[in-house]
Each structure stands twice: as structure tokens, then as C-alpha cells.
Design an enzyme around this catalytic site. Sequence first.
Site, PDB file in Angstrom:
ATOM      1  N   ASP A   1      50.394  13.540  -3.049  1.00  0.00           N
ATOM      2  CA  ASP A   1      50.197  13.685  -1.609  1.00  0.00           C
ATOM      3  C   ASP A   1      48.865  13.001  -1.248  1.00  0.00           C
ATOM      4  O   ASP A   1      47.874  13.152  -1.961  1.00  0.00           O
ATOM      5  CB  ASP A   1      50.139  15.174  -1.261  1.00  0.00           C
ATOM      6  CG  ASP A   1      49.934  15.391   0.219  1.00  0.00           C
ATOM      7  OD1 ASP A   1      50.915  15.245   0.954  1.00  0.00           O
ATOM      8  OD2 ASP A   1      48.792  15.678   0.637  1.00  0.00           O
ATOM      9  N   ILE A   2      48.863  12.255  -0.175  1.00  0.00           N
ATOM     10  CA  ILE A   2      47.622  11.599   0.258  1.00  0.00           C
ATOM     11  C   ILE A   2      46.909  12.525   1.244  1.00  0.00           C
ATOM     12  O   ILE A   2      47.484  12.885   2.282  1.00  0.00           O
ATOM     13  CB  ILE A   2      47.944  10.242   0.927  1.00  0.00           C
ATOM     14  CG1 ILE A   2      48.626   9.302  -0.072  1.00  0.00           C
ATOM     15  CG2 ILE A   2      46.682   9.595   1.501  1.00  0.00           C
ATOM     16  CD1 ILE A   2      47.812   8.946  -1.290  1.00  0.00           C
TER      17      ILE A   2
ATOM     18  N   ASP B   1      44.786  -0.004  15.465  1.00  0.00           N
ATOM     19  CA  ASP B   1      45.111  -1.403  15.134  1.00  0.00           C
ATOM     20  C   ASP B   1      43.859  -2.104  14.596  1.00  0.00           C
ATOM     21  O   ASP B   1      43.093  -2.623  15.377  1.00  0.00           O
ATOM     22  CB  ASP B   1      45.652  -2.110  16.371  1.00  0.00           C
ATOM     23  CG  ASP B   1      46.048  -3.539  16.087  1.00  0.00           C
ATOM     24  OD1 ASP B   1      46.151  -3.899  14.909  1.00  0.00           O
ATOM     25  OD2 ASP B   1      46.240  -4.290  17.056  1.00  0.00           O
TER      26      ASP B   1
ATOM     27  N   GLU C   1      43.788 -11.480  11.313  1.00  0.00           N
ATOM     28  CA  GLU C   1      45.209 -11.302  11.673  1.00  0.00           C
ATOM     29  C   GLU C   1      45.389 -11.481  13.163  1.00  0.00           C
ATOM     30  O   GLU C   1      46.356 -12.076  13.628  1.00  0.00           O
ATOM     31  CB  GLU C   1      45.693  -9.910  11.242  1.00  0.00           C
ATOM     32  CG  GLU C   1      47.192  -9.666  11.462  1.00  0.00           C
ATOM     33  CD  GLU C   1      47.561  -9.088  12.826  1.00  0.00           C
ATOM     34  OE1 GLU C   1      48.765  -8.989  13.129  1.00  0.00           O
ATOM     35  OE2 GLU C   1      46.652  -8.749  13.625  1.00  0.00           O
TER      36      GLU C   1
ATOM     37  N   ASP D   1      50.503  -2.097   9.447  1.00  0.00           N
ATOM     38  CA  ASP D   1      49.746  -2.506  10.624  1.00  0.00           C
ATOM     39  C   ASP D   1      50.128  -1.551  11.749  1.00  0.00           C
ATOM     40  O   ASP D   1      51.247  -1.604  12.252  1.00  0.00           O
ATOM     41  CB  ASP D   1      50.119  -3.954  10.986  1.00  0.00           C
ATOM     42  CG  ASP D   1      49.288  -4.496  12.146  1.00  0.00           C
ATOM     43  OD1 ASP D   1      48.434  -3.763  12.677  1.00  0.00           O
ATOM     44  OD2 ASP D   1      49.508  -5.672  12.511  1.00  0.00           O
TER      45      ASP D   1
END
Length: 437
Positions: free
Chosen positions: A42-43, A136, A170, A199
Site C-alpha cells: 500500500d502506498i 498538473d 512536457e 499525468d
Amino acid sequence: MNLSVPRRAVAAAALTALALGGLTGTAGAEPRAASALAAAPDIPLANVKQHLTDLQAIATANGGNRAHGRPGYKASIDFVKAKLDAVGYTTTIQQFSYNGTTGYNLIADWPGGDPNQVVMAGAHLDSVSSGAGINDNGSGSAGVLEAALAVARAGYQPSKHLRFGWWGAEELGLVGSKYYVNQLPTTERSKFAGYLNFDMIGSPNPGYFVYDDDPVIEKTFKDYFAGLGVPTEIETEGDGRSDHASFKNVGIPVGGLFTGASRVKTSAQVTKWGGTATAFDRCYHSSCDTTSNINDTALDRNSDAIAHALWTLSGATTEPPTGKVFENTADVSIPDNGVAVTSTVNVTGVAGNAPSTLKVDVNIVHTYVGDLVVDLVAPDGTVYNLHNRTGGSADNIVQTYTVNASSEVANGAWKLRAQDRASADTGYISGVKLTFP
Ligand code: TRP
Ligand code: ZN
Ligand code: CA
């Protein structure tokens, strides 16, 4: 000419290290069970959010953004790199130039795994110039970072090689990721099992979108969310609008996750996911894309999904070892410039002939392999040469040979035969193992 200094002790120590890595096992004729695959951890959401707090602080200290060519970008790169260096990653900062300004990608390799099968996860680390870029794409950057740190915490030893990437520029047209794939030689590109892109994975009014690209990667993500009982949809808000497109363009299988940008959530999607019939991210590319612009549940689920996909896609071996294994691990010393010696492996209980792909694991400790002639001798005396005085001054033969032994009866006494044909350096057979599929 041979090396004059005997280095047997050093070579033996090196070989012991290899043996501990799993080269030699126990003798026996029982088929081996495939080893169980490790489950992803689990993160911890708190860790991912701390990375976002840190990225926000970097933006705040650097004019409010982390955009290409601005000091907040390089500070973001240094921040991520330091975290990875501290836990054992091999990191590289890759520089490129765009519009007269220097850009940076960060590449981090987790040591180990099959270098010919690379699983890579990545995220763009740059923001637009109008804000801190926390959804973002602080969100994807932090999720990938925490998954990489979880790999280290778990001491994970995947069968495929794991690599991570944080892309520059990006927002100016996938510039950093294009630079990365373009400088990869064709042979390196062919080693990618897949590239996973993240993203925008914490949009404040989230949807759960899975990229519709490589079917195996797509299914891995869909299965994960299905297990949580969270419905997903295929990502359609501009395919090719993030760094996976750079990889896809050179033929690398790709996939990824997305929680939505400026598009408006439909009423059907509100029914499905909750939230409101407004933009998935009303702060997309704006100054309000701060740490307040994150949905914690979405960030948590997507971060866990990153780890799940990394573990699932890198852990499975293509064919679990199911063959019958026979071996002899007794040491047999090889006299210097002397007679041939053998180590015998008795094969029993295998019907019919040996396979055309008989695997012969050879483990010889020697300080100058160019002295050695090594053969596999079948029970009827047929000789299959494995090694004939190549390799010069290199130490040790630790190698798997594949022998077409289909004209031999499988059962009987097989021998590994070694002869040292030049004076000075010496060594011994440390082990030999035959695997019948
Ligand atoms: N990469 C886009 C940006 O930073 C965001 C985006 C729009 C996106 N559509 C997408 C990301 C689809 C992934 C998939 O502006
Ligand atoms: Zn983005
Ligand atoms: Ca010798």
C-alpha cells in the site's frame, strides 16, 4: 600469457556471492514449484502528500512556479533526485536544450532485474508558468516517486528491470520525453516491456480514466480498480497529450492513468463517481493549482494503482521454472596444465530422450578461463563442447549453456568435464546442474 599471481581466494569469494544469489540449489529430481509473486505494498497517502507540500514550497520559493527554464524546475529535479539517491537508486540527470533554455529529465534505475525487459514509470515534473502545478503534474510526479521509494523499502527484487523517469518541458510539447526516447538506440528501445505514464492523478473533481493502449497494461489497471469497486472509463481527453505519446511513437507499449483536466464531468459520470458536473480540474493550468487542488481519495487510489502495476508487470517471469533439476555441487579441483577431471550428475526418472534445449548451468572457479576446455559428456560418451579456451584472463565460468541433446537417452550418468591446458592459473569445478524441461 597467464596472470602470475594466484587469485583463487578472491575468485572463490566472488563465486560464493553469486551462489547466494540463487545460482545453486539443492539436488533432487522433484519438479520445482513456481515461486509466489510478491504483492505490491500500500502506498501511504501521507507520504505522497508530503511530496506535494515540498513541491509547493519549491514553487513558492521560486516565483510561484516550477516551469521549464525557471529555477523552480531545477529545484524540483534536485528534490526528487535526492530522495532516490538516499535509498539506492542509480540516478542520471539528462540535459537538453529547448528554445535556448536548458531542460532536465531525471532517470532513476533500480539495480537488478532483467536488463532486456525494462518496465518504466514516468511523470512530467514541470508546471506551466502560471502556477505551482500541484495536480498538473506534482500529483503524478509524487505518486511515481513514492512508488519508487516503496520499491526500495520493500527491497523488491523484480524479475524485470525497473526504471523511473521525471520529464522536463512536457508543457511545451512533450519535449523532455521526446528527447529521452530519441537518444535511445533502437536496441535499447526494444528492451522496454512497457512505459506507464501518470499525468494528473489527483484532480479535485476526479474521474478514473485508464489509457486505452497496451492491452496488458490497461487490464492491469482496470483489474486494480475493479478490485476496489471503482468504475473506470477509457481516457479520451486528448490522446497523445502527455509523455506516453513519445514512447508510443517509437513502438513502446504504453499505458497510464488520468483523473481529468478541463473537460466537464457529465451527469452520468457524477452518478458514477460523485462530485459535480463541472470541470474535473477547474484550476487546470491556473494559479490555483496548489496543494488545495487535490482530491485525496483519487490521489491515494491512483498511487496504489501505480505500485500495483509496477509489481504486477515486473514480477512475473515469462515461464516459471517447472523442469526436473539434477546437480552435483561437490568441488572437483582442476590440476594446472594437467589431466581432465569430471563431475558426475546422475539423471533418473526422465522418460525418453533428453531435450533439444537441455540447460547446463556451469559453475567453475578459475583465475584464467582461457586455460580451460569444458565439455558435457552424455551417458553414452558423446561429447558436447561448452567452452574452448576463450575468455582470456577473465575469472570463472558462471554460465548457462543450452545443449541440443535430443539424440541422447536422458537417464544415466552425465559428466561435466574440465581440463586446464596451460600452466600457472588453476581452479575447480564448483557445481554443475542439468535442467530438463
Ligand atoms: N498533459 C496535459 C497538460 O499537462 C494534461 C492532459 C490533457 C492529459 N489531456 C490529457 C494528460 C490526457 C494525460 C492524458 O496540459
Ligand atoms: Zn500535465
Ligand atoms: Ca593453468
